[in-house]
Structure formats: C-alpha cells, structure tokens
Design an enzyme around this catalytic site. Structure first.
Site: not given
Length: 1238
Positions: A110, A317
């Site tokens: 990510c 994330h």
C-alpha cells in the site's frame, strides 16, 4: 523535495483557506518545481499568524502518526495476508464511474501504491518520464540480450503510468515493476516506510537515467536551495551559505500545526548575542549578529497530494488523497448525485429526458467512438448518466434493454451475437440533427457529472485512492476526517504558477508516446475480447430442449417415441436474457411449430421424464428464474402430449416401485413362487392403488423396513393406512412392496425364506430384571404402542419374566441411558407417549414404587465432587420446602448437624447457586424429577447477607519474600492455615515469584455494608489478632481470582452490593505501611527501579496513580517521574507480562496533547496492548545512569528457556494442536536493485 532532519527550505508565508480546506502554500527557491513535506502534527484551531505569514491558520489534517495502535494495524504486515491473485480466466473489471484506475495490493505494498499514484498524478514528472524514448531507455524485447543496456525501471514506470491513464481496468498491477526492483515475494508482503521508498526510488531512477536526457529529472523537478544569511550588527556585512535539498522534514513535537513547524525551522530569525556571539570576518572579532534565510525570489507552492498513514510505528496502512490537476477523472460525490435540482424548469426538462430512453441512448452512442459500444457497457453508461439502471427505470414499460434495441432496428444495429450495438447511419444523422436542434439541454444534463467535459473552468477535484479503490472526496471531508488515528504523513506540492496546456485537460492520451498509445489500444482490444469470452463462458449455459411432439406418455411418465437423441435439442443461451427471448429463439429454431408454446422445467426420474413447474414471466431474466446450467426444458402446448393430458408438478411425481406377489399359473391358480415386477404410481395416489393394479380385491400390503438391530423385515401396512398416499407412507423410488391376497396361505410365503411381521410386533421395548430376584429370563421384549400405559407394560414384564406377583405393588420401570445409568422412574399413569419413551429403548424393572404425578424423584450427593453412580435417590412431594427436603436428605445420608445447605448441580456437573429461599417449595424453584441436588457443608447467611472467606495477603516480607507460616497447609483452608498458590511465571527478581494467602476465617456481612466496614469486621477475626493493624485505613482489599489477588475494592465508602461480588467471592486483605483512602479513579501499581548494571530490580514500591486526567502513557510517565523525583525525559517505563517473561515499554513521546486540543485521546492503557490494571508491575529505568533498552532480568531468561523446553516437549506430543503466536517480524532494509549505465 523530500524530508530529512537537516533539510531546509525557504519559507516566507503560508496558508489561505479555500472551500473549507486550508491550502498550504510554501515559498521555496526558484529551482524547486515540486516539493514534499513530511510530518505529523497535533493541530489546534486557527491561531494568530506570524508576522510574515499571509493568513495565519493551522493545517488540521494531522493526527497521531506514530501512536501505537494495534487495533488498526493492517493485515498486510508481516506477510499475514495472502497475495491477491486474479482468477486465471477472469479479466480485470472495467473502470468505475470515476474513470480512474487504482493499483492492486500485492500483500503489503500500500505504501508503494500511494507513492506511485502521487507520481502518476504529477504531470511534470509523468511527462518528463514519457519524454524519454526507446532510443534512450531501450526496449523490453532487448532486455535479455547480453550487451543491451535496457533501463528496465523507467520502462516499467512508463508502462504503469500508461496503464493508469488508458487501460480500461479498475486496478493496475505492479508485479512487473517490483520484479524490476529485484524484489521477492517476501518483499512484496512486507510493509515499509513510504518516505524511505521515495528516496530509494528517486535514487534508483537517477542511477537508471545516467547518460540520458533525463539524467537530471529528479534534480530538475525536486531540487531546492536554502540560503542562510548572517548579518553583522556592527558592520552590516552579510555572510551567505547555500544548502541543497530535495525534501523538507518538519519536527512534530510540541508544535500546533504545519505553519508553526515550518516557521520555527525555516523562517524564524536566530540571534547571536550574550554568550553566543558570532565571529565576523570583516570586523575580525566576536560581534552580535542575526541569522536568517534569504528572502528573494518568492514562489508559491500548492498542495496536491497527501499520503495518509493509519496505524503505528510497526505497521498500518497507507492511502492517498490526490488533486486531479488535469481533470482526468469523473468527480461527483454521492451527496451531489442525490441532491435535487431546485430549478423547476430544469426539473421538467430532465423528466422529459428520463421519460424518453430512445433519445438518451442515441446521445450516449453519439459520444462513443464510431458510435459503437458493447450492450453491457451501454447499460453502465446509462446508469452513470441518469443515476438509475435500465431495469429499475424502463424495463416495466419498455421491456429488457436488448429487446428495446431490437424493436428500434431503424435506429440501432445489434451484432449477430447481440453483444454490441451501433447507430445506423440514418439513425446517427437523425440523432445528431435532433441533438443539435433540441437536445442541447440533454447533453448538458447528461454530461454534467464529468468535470473534464463541461467544467473547464472549475478547480481540480480531489480523489481518495486506496489501493484498488478510487473515490471522490470533498475538501471539507479531508479536513474533517484526519484529526485522530490517521495522519497526513507526506505532503506533495507543485509550483502554483505552473500552467497546464488546454489540450492536456481531460485528455489521458496527452503526452503519452506513440508506442505506448498503440500498446494500450491493443491491450484494450484484447481486454474486450477476454471479457467477451469470459462473459460467454460465465453467462451462457446449456439447455436441453425436450420437444413435446417427439414424446408419448405411458406407464406414468414421458418417453421418447424414437430415440433420446432425436427428441432432445441442446441450446446454448445467455442467462441474462429473458424468458421471452428464449421463447422467441426456440420459435425461430422450430419453424414447424404451430400454436402456443409452453416451456416447463422437466427432470428425469426412474420412471421416465416428468414435467414440473411451468415457466412464466417473459420479462424475467433466466438467471432470476434460477434456471440451472444443463436444465431440461419440456417444450409443449401446456395441456397434452399425443392426446393424453399430462399430470405435472412434484405432488404427482411418478414413483417406480418393485412389487412382489405370488405368480399365477396359466389356469389362474397361485404358484409356489414369488415374482417381482416394476410398477409406476403417482406420489399422491393412495397406497391401496397397488391392490387395484394387481386386481387383488382384498389383501394385505407389506413394505420393507429395517429394525433397530439392523435386520430387514417386512412390515404390514394397517388397513386404515391404505388410504394414505405413497409419499405420506414414506415410499420412495425403488421401494419394495409385497402384496398378499387374503386367500393365500401364509405358509407359502414363509417358505420363500422371508420373515413377515405384523405392524404391532415390531413396536416393542426391552425390559431388564433389576429386582435382584432370580428369573429364567434376564430381559424380555414387550410389545407396545405409543398409547400403552406404563402400568400395563410393567405388569406384562413381570409376567414374562416370571417374577413374583407381589412386585406388582412394589416395583417401577426406569429408563436406562446409553451409559447404563438408571434414570428417574416413570409414573404408572403415563402412556409411553407422555413419558417420551421411544420404541426399542431399554427399561429397568426396579424395586420401589414409582412417584406419583405430584411427586419428584431426585438424586443427591454430599459435596461438590460428584462421582457417577454414587448419587443417592429420594422421592419427595413437589410442594415440600427446601428446608424440609434438606432434613430428609441429611437423615437418609446419616449426616448430623444443621450447618448444611443445598445447591443444584448445573449442566456442567458443577455446584450451582445455593437454594437460598429455604421456605420456598421445590416446585416454586422449578426443581424437576431427575435433578441432582448437592449437600454442601456450611450454613447459608440470611437474605441480604454474604458469607465471605477472608484471606491475608502479603506479597513480600522485609527480605523481599513472604514468610511462610509454620502451619502452612494446602487444600481446604482452615483458620490459621496458609494456602500457597502456584508460582507466578517469571516474576521480576523473584519478588512476585510466589503469592501467599493465609486463611483467616469466614465473615458474614450485609450486602449493604461498605468496604471500610468489611475491613473493620475482618480485623475482629481471631486469626487476625497476631497482625498489628492500626486501623482499617491501613488495609487494602482485593477479590481472589485464580488463587491470586484480582479486582481491587478501592473505594472505602462504596457498598459491597455495588461491586456485584456474588456468593462465591473470596476477599484477601493486604497490610500497608501507611493509611490509604483510594478514590474511584485511583490505580495501584507495583513499581520497581532497575538496578544499574545488574539485570535486576529493587523491591517493589506501591504507586497510586490518579487516572482522572486520562489513561494515557504520558500521564503515567509524568506520575512515575514525579514519584521517582526524576525528569520525565530521563526515565523509561515498561509493563511486565509474567506469563511471557516479557517487558513492554510504555512510550509517550508521540502522544502529547496540544494546549488547545481538549478532545479526549483515543489511546488508553486499559486497552491493547497494555491492558493495564491494578497490581500490575511497572519497571522503571533511570536513563541518567543506564541508557540501554533492555528491561529483562536473568530470571526472565531462565523462564523463557523453561517455557521453550515445555513448548518443544508439548510440540512433540501434540504437534497438531499447537497454535503459533503472532511474532513481530524483524525490520528489514528496503532496497531497489539497479544496473550500471555509466
């Protein structure tokens, strides 16, 4: 520009607000076109501007970047999430309504995806990369040639950017790019820091582009210069020093916002005076001076990308907010999409548009290249334009979309497979003419959603790009959302004066090299082909058409007249089409068909083909009708086949039965042999139809059944059951039925080696003789029905067992469970159905009368340790009181005294709550026959009182250990005894290695009493007299849980009932050195100071921490520092987990609260990962004398070794049951492998 701790940038002012989002405008040197700022800040409300700023306002998008939040850590870290894989046959989905492509996450990439999207949406970077042709970078075809210099990383970046711009897929793959980095699958599953990646990627690009025209690409776009000036206050001489930078890092601690951080680091003037004078070269002496940044050549920078991080230092994330500078995407929030138009005239015009699907479809096709579009995409385009699907808006009035296109064949042309549609030339001209004359408002309305088409003068919009998912987002939502756990980690800027050419606006093909344009066009054609193939494979199914004229009906089912091959036609059809489409296609196939055509679902059964439900609803799609692949459909007129009316439905499904009967000779006499012949009957026909079919006027039917012993027998069907249907009788295909004519001799049937039994003879119960009297039979089978009375069954068993008649007055029947245990007796007056006795079950004939319907049969035993088979039995009236029942049980068990009480055994075979209401009846307390009651020693306290065992607890003595009492015992406590709990694993320094609890006695106390009164009464116990207790305030009370102190009863004035202690609660008391009066928010912790240079700790000292200001790490550190008289920055603290022999440091450097931010923090030491509670051990390290990071002790090492040995031993024994823990992956360096091009 990137960020480092020493990087500087020249700042003149920042911050003005637009549309609710504060735009950060940075002023850098002229050479820096693009910029990046890293940081995470707690930001308050707008503050007063510094003297040189244009509009002073704080940037409110920052949260707690490095706050440890295990609950929000992504599944991507540590390789836990499997790598995402697309099905081999399934092509990627087309782009969604934003018309932008995401990037698929390879497992932990990510951070890479967020950075790549930012670079892709940076027009200057993207076009500079595209300007490098194959003559400079090489080509993929030559990459395996030994002498070829192929710059694979720039090539892969070019291809990825082209895919993001032009390839019609919802998400691109970075697999080829990461392969060019030299990354393995492990690297793709591991998460890294996005700033670290940015620097390494830029470095790799610079290395890859050596010797090309793009060798200075990074330096040209991201390079900046800081000029530091020192002005002598005496001679005014100016000394300058230049420093280059690519990025700026801003400090996040103790600042209120981005403006404050940049001002402090790069703008604020520094004075040299007093003890810090400056040596002037011109004056040649120490003088006062001022240091500042040069203030010429101002350039304004505009924020266009914000990379967001959610989680903690060890994982989390990333996603990114990006401003679409070139208007490449379609932007419209859900709020605006659903907002009604306030202009009545526009509303009326839009309603006219919506009511004419022909005009809308023509306009959509006019916007397509060559006026051609796949039918599926046409539906999607329509959904985007009008906000609702064809089925919801038009299907009811105009039918399915394909049918509508077919009906307007003068305008639309469908391909042969009906997968694409185009405008006919005359239709196209007419549509264009209509469009120019009348439909200007239509086009304006339909395209209003796309800023790239009609919003040429509007500001660029923002998108939230989260791996594969791309969504529009408003600026005010960006500002509002990130004030907590998520943080703006990297900020990317463009020079505000940069202007984009008009031809680049809403044009994804702008600047893309021709070879990449051709490659993407070919890839899109290939994608469309694959989608069409996938669509055909997954949306087409096979249907088997059984043609009615080719069948005839006999023996209860349909059968082909000639052959199966000639009667069945196979048809491949699109399941998304309607039933009407299917019917029309079959009409075209069967040009010989006349009259109505009915399609019905049919299935093959053993008897032949049977027709079930008729298909109805021509507007319904086949997939909605749950028609399966390979379905058999019967094509007929819906009434008859070959002149015979056909029964349909599952109720009359034909059954193929094997019927056995005596053979008949030629003279009509019965032979001595059974014959078997198949017969077909409808499921809803009466069973007696078998006799009619065989022309047996009066007879008996037998069906095959299996008895409990597993033997197959024939069971007679009672005469009254002959009127039941075959389905009600439980007969299925291939069931066997035997027919016996009433005139036949039974002996003829018995000679066939079969055993025939009447219906009632198989319904039996087995009765065992348990009366301790000898008999010829130990058990017998007694025939019975569900209506047989238990008394009759018992008398019959006594007779067949040939026992004495006297037992009729003094015996009972008791069920026997699967373990052989006798259950409670069955009342004589019950029928077998009322007693819930199943046929074939076992009963015991036992001495003693059965209880009446008003009596209870109870089991009881002494103590809570119930051994199967040792229970005693008693019969009592259900109206008896608990007190009287207790007396009867004590008498029967021969126990003296009145210090006993009753408890009911729960379903876990453990002692449940006591029966406190001694005057209540057993019926009122819902005691039932068969329940087990336990006789427990100890008199129950009166209602409203608790009987609490009191223990004396002292975790350590003067030497650091509790001195064991000489009369220590284990097991059941007695006054003055000591019960030693199991050693606690890994207690630091052995100070908590053992917990000793000395039993003082039981205390009977009111539930309304306070904790202080509990302590006072405990001091009156005789066993506590040997302890010197000045007052109850010197005692601390804990509950006992798992043989250790558990919950702290901290408030002296709080009543015991408010703690919900329960009747099994035990209390331990701890003696203190001074008085203590804890408040409701005070927490007691055991603190230990680490001994420098020794891997050990000093004895524990209690610390009381007031948590009223919050359960944060910062608050605890402040309290510990004050307690130890040390500066807060000179201590480190950690919580000890004895079960793991581990210390978890408690850090708060990133958990500061700003002065203006009063919102309660989400971090809470009561939650993960600390789970802090009363009595926990906190280790303290003095950084003034010891600055290493180790909190462990020698005892911890030994404990871990012991634990590992036990784990290995357990693994050898129970390897299949072992569950691995969740280790934190070791940090690994990030690298990109680049070839040499110098």
């Amino acid at each position: 520009m990137f960020v480092s701790n020493v990087g500087l940038g020249r700042l003149v002012g920042l911050g003005f607000r637009q549309n609710g989002l504060e735009r950060n405008i940075l002023h850098f040197g002229a050479s820096c076109l693009l910029g990046t700022v890293l940081g995470a800040l707690h930001v308050s409300s707008p503050r007063d501007p510094p003297p040189h700023s244009r509009v002073g306002s704080s940037f409110t998008m920052f949260g707690d970047l490095f706050e440890e939040d295990y609950s929000s850590v992504s599944n991507y870290q540590y390789g836990k999430e499997k790598k995402l894989k697309t099905k081999a046959l399934e092509p990627p989905a087309p782009r969604e309504f934003t018309n932008l492509s995401g990037i698929r996450n390879q497992g932990g990439t990510c951070y890479l995806n967020s950075l790549l999207q930012t670079l892709h949406f940076t027009p200057e970077f993207r076009e500079a990369l595209f300007s490098l042709g194959p003559e400079e970078l090489g080509s993929f075809e030559d990459k395996d040639k030994p002498d070829a210099k192929v710059r694979i990383i720039p090539l892969q970046l070019q291809r990825l950017f082209a895919q993001l711009l032009l390839l019609d897929q919802d998400a691109a793959s970075t697999a080829d790019l990461t392969d060019s980095f030299g990354w393995t699958s492990n690297e793709e599953m591991r998460q890294h820091d996005v700033q670290e990646l940015n620097r390494i990627l830029f470095s790799a690009l610079e290395t890859s582009l050596v010797g090309t025209s793009g060798h200075d690409l990074i330096n040209r776009l991201y390079h900046g210069t800081v000029v530091n000036q020192v002005v002598c206050k005496e001679c005014k001489n100016v000394s300058e020093k230049q420093e280059d930078f690519l990025d700026l890092t801003v400090a996040v601690k103790n600042v209120s916002g981005l403006e404050d951080a940049l001002w402090t680091m790069y703008v604020e003037e520094e004075m040299f005076d007093c003890d810090n004078l400056y040596h002037c070269g011109t004056c040649d002496r120490l003088v006062k001076a001022a240091k500042s940044d040069s203030d010429d050549l101002e350039y304004v920078y505009d924020l266009f990308s914000v990379i967001i991080h959610k989680g903690g230092c060890y994982g989390g994330h990333y996603h990114v907010y990006i401003k679409d500078v070139d208007h490449l995407g379609n932007w419209q929030s859900q709020e605006e999409k659903s907002k009604p138009d306030v202009n009545l005239k526009d509303l009326q015009n839009e309603e006219e548009i919506d009511d004419d699907p022909l005009r809308i479809l023509k306009v959509i096709l006019l916007q397509e290249e060559n006026n051609v579009i796949p039918v599926d995409h046409l539906g999607q385009k329509l959904l985007k334009k009008i906000g609702t699907s064809w089925n919801k808006k038009y299907k009811k009035q105009y039918g399915p979309l394909r049918k509508f296109l077919q009906l307007h064949s003068q305008v639309f042309l469908l391909s042969s497979d009906e997968s694409t549609v185009s405008l006919l030339k005359n239709g196209s001209l007419q549509a264009e003419s209509d469009f120019q004359r009348n439909d200007q408002h239509i086009f304006k309305t339909l395209t209003s959603e796309s800023p790239g088409l009609n919003d040429r003068t509007s500001c660029p919009h923002w998108f939230d790009i989260n791996d594969s998912k791309v969504q529009p987002i408003k600026e005010k939502d960006i500002e509002r959302q990130f004030q907590g756990k998520e943080s703006a980690y990297m900020l990317f800027y463009r020079k505000y004066q940069l202007q984009r050419p008009p031809e680049a606006r809403a044009n994804p093909r702008y600047g893309v090299p021709c070879h990449l344009l051709n490659e993407m066009d070919a890839a899109n054609i290939e994608l469309q082909t694959k989608r069409a193939e996938w669509d055909s494979t997954n949306n087409n199914f096979e249907l088997h058409l059984h043609l009615g004229p080719h069948y005839h009906f006999f023996n209860g089912a349909l059968h082909p007249i000639v052959s199966q091959a000639e009667s069945v036609w196979d048809l491949t059809f699109d399941k998304r089409k309607t039933l009407g489409d299917l019917r029309q296609s079959i009409f075209q196939l069967l040009d010989f068909w006349e009259g109505d055509m009915i399609l019905s679902v049919a299935k093959f059964v053993p008897a032949g083909l049977h027709v079930y439900q008729m298909l109805d609803g021509d507007d319904l799609m086949l997939c909605e009708m749950e028609i399966a692949d390979g379905e058999d459909l019967f094509v007929w007129n819906g009434v008859e086949v070959g002149g015979i009316q056909i029964p349909t439905g599952s109720d009359c499904e034909p059954l193929l039965l094997n019927v056995l009967h005596l053979a008949t000779s030629g003279e009509g006499e019965k032979c001595q042999q059974l014959v078997e012949s198949p017969h077909v009957f409808p499921s809803n026909a009466e069973v007696g139809a078998v006799l009619t079919a065989l022309a047996v006027p009066v007879g008996v039917l037998f069906v095959s059944a299996t008895d409990p012993a597993g033997e197959e027998n024939w069971v007679a069907v009672p005469k009254e059951d002959l009127k039941k249907t075959f389905r009600e009788q439980g007969l299925r295909n291939k069931s066997s039925v035997l027919v016996q004519d009433s005139r036949d001799d039974n002996s003829l049937l018995l000679k066939q080696g079969k055993w025939f039994a009447g219906m009632n003879e198989i319904n039996w119960l087995q009765v065992q003789n348990l009366c301790e009297l000898e008999s010829e039979e130990k058990q017998v089978k007694i025939s019975a029905t569900v209506n047989t009375v238990v008394f009759d069954l018992r008398i019959k068993a006594i007779k067949e067992l040939k026992l004495m008649k006297e037992l009729a007055e003094n015996s009972c029947l008791r069920s026997i469970d699967r373990n052989g245990k006798l259950l409670c007796p069955v009342p004589d007056s019950y029928t077998l159905k009322e007693a819930e006795l199943k046929m074939g079950s076992s009963l015991g004939l036992c001495p003693g009368k059965a209880p009446t319907s008003s009596q209870l049969f109870l089991f009881f035993t002494v103590g809570s340790d119930v051994q199967p088979g040792t229970e005693m039995e008693i019969i009592v009236e259900e109206t008896i009181s608990v007190r009287d029942c207790l007396k009867l049980m004590l008498e029967k068990s021969g126990l003296p005294g009145d210090t006993w009480h009753l408890r009911k055994m729960n379903w876990c075979y453990e002692a449940g709550e006591p029966l406190c209401e001694e005057d209540a009846t057993l019926r009122e307390l819902m005691i039932c026959s068969g329940d087990t009651l336990l006789l427990i020693e100890g008199k129950l306290p009166p209602p409203g009182f608790l009987k609490v065992p009191i223990w004396w607890y002292q975790p350590w003595g003067p030497t650091g250990h509790w001195k064991s009492h000489p009369d220590q015992r284990t097991g059941t406590p007695s006054p003055g005894g000591v019960w030693r709990a199991a050693s606690t694993q890994g207690a630091p320094g052995d100070l908590h290695g053992e917990v000793s609890l000395r039993y003082l006695g039981d205390l009977e106390i009111s539930e309304d009493a306070t904790v202080a009164e509990l302590k006072s009464q405990a001091m009156t116990l005789s066993s506590s007299s040997e302890f010197v207790i000045p007052s109850p305030a010197f005692l601390r009370a804990w509950t006992v849980e798992s043989q250790r102190p558990g919950r702290l009863l901290r408030t002296n004035r709080q009543q015991l009932k408010e703690y919900r202690l329960g009747r099994k609660t035990e209390i331990c008391l701890e003696l203190l050195q001074k008085e203590e009066n804890l408040g409701p928010q005070d927490m007691v912790l055991r603190t230990q100071m680490r001994l420098p240079g020794e891997r050990a700790y000093a004895p524990c000292v209690d610390l009381v921490w007031d948590t009223a200001r919050g359960w944060t790490a910062g608050s605890l550190r402040q309290r510990v520092a004050h307690f130890c008289s040390l500066p807060v920055e000179k201590i480190e603290i950690a919580k000890y987990f004895p079960e793991k022999f581990e210390w978890l440091p408690i850090s708060s450097w990133n958990q500061q609260l700003t002065k203006r931010k009063k919102k309660k923090k989400q971090d809470n030491l009561q939650g993960a990962p600390y789970y802090l509670k009363d009595g926990d051990t906190i280790g303290i390290k003095n950084l003034l004398v010891e600055d290493d990071e180790d909190f462990s002790t020698v005892a911890d090492d030994l404990g871990k070794k012991s634990q590992e040995a036990l784990r290995v031993q357990s693994s050898d024994l129970f390897s299949s049951a072992r569950t691995p823990g969740r280790p934190r992956a070791p940090e690994a360096s990030l690298s990109i492998h680049v070839g040499s091009f110098r």
